[in-house]
Design a protein around this motif. Structure first.
Motif: not given
Ligand SMILES: [Ca+2]
Length: 236
Positions: A32-36, A89-97, A205-207
């Motif tokens: 859901g956070s697009f990190e992987s 900057v991503a809201a959570d981790g380092h990636r967002f969509l 969108l993130d997280g």
């Molecule tokens: Ca993220």
């Protein structure tokens, strides 16, 4: 130590244990956070969807942003894309969509998620941001709107994430829904243009998370408290 204090402490311990169980067993949405996962197997390309598995695009090509720039649109910006979400900057981790909507298109992405309990209420929440600085003229822009995001469960809209109140700022949004009876479940997010001005809108969108409705857990807590009081009366 008096007896009623013991009783209360035990009840609170049970409530926390049940709460933890409810939360830990509710990871219906994966990544859901697009990190992987790799977003762009062949390198960033605006004409290719940047949705890491198990997400997949259902309309046009949502874009993956990566703070580190190792995959997806580096935040330094790609000239052809006019520096959308530059410096974000991503809201959570380092990636967002990122995904957009205009008068003739609405980008969207989806995943088949874990099973839900039919009849139970769930809350989907996410961080939402908008780049409304009027960029990307050649790619559906200029994006000047503050759009909303339609949330679909099994292809049916269950509500919208309301438009942002500020530019380039993560704001928490959520919708709740009652799980339908079904053999499998999907969740999909569809970008919608600005509901007031109808201007093209480009959102991030993130997280993305899904949890059982908090109200049901509060009810559970009330039930346990009532049980504890009953016990206390019996023992006292
Ligand atoms: Ca993220």
């Amino acid at each position: 130590m008096n007896h009623s204090h013991n009783c209360r402490a035990t009840t609170s311990g049970i409530s926390l244990a049940l709460l933890a169980m409810a939360v830990s067993s509710s990871a219906q949405i994966s990544n859901g956070s697009f990190e992987s996962g790799v977003a762009y197997p062949n390198g960033p390309n605006i004409f290719v969807s940047g949705t890491p598995s198990p997400w997949y695009a259902t309309s046009f090509t949502p874009d993956c942003y990566d703070n580190t720039g190792v995959d997806g649109w580096g935040l330094a910006g790609i000239p052809a894309y006019d520096n959308m979400f530059k410096g974000m900057v991503a809201a959570d981790g380092h990636r967002f969509l990122g995904f957009g909507a205009g008068s003739t298109f609405s980008e969207a992405f989806k995943q088949v998620m874990g099973p839900l309990t039919a009849g139970n209420t769930y809350v989907i929440s996410a961080s939402l941001a908008v780049d409304d600085l009027g960029k990307a003229l050649a790619y559906g822009g200029p994006y000047k709107g503050r759009g909303q995001v339609d949330v679909l469960i099994n292809g049916v809209s269950v509500g919208q994430f309301a438009p942002n109140t500020a530019s380039l700022t993560w704001e928490t949004r959520s919708v709740s829904f009652v799980a339908p009876t079904a053999s499998s479940y999907s969740v999909e997010f569809v970008a919608l243009s600005d509901p007031l001005t109808h201007a093209p809108s480009y959102m991030g969108l993130d997280g993305i998370k899904m949890v059982p409705e908090p109200v049901s857990m509060i009810s559970l807590g009330v039930g346990l408290t009532a049980l504890a009081m009953k016990r206390r009366r019996v023992r006292g």
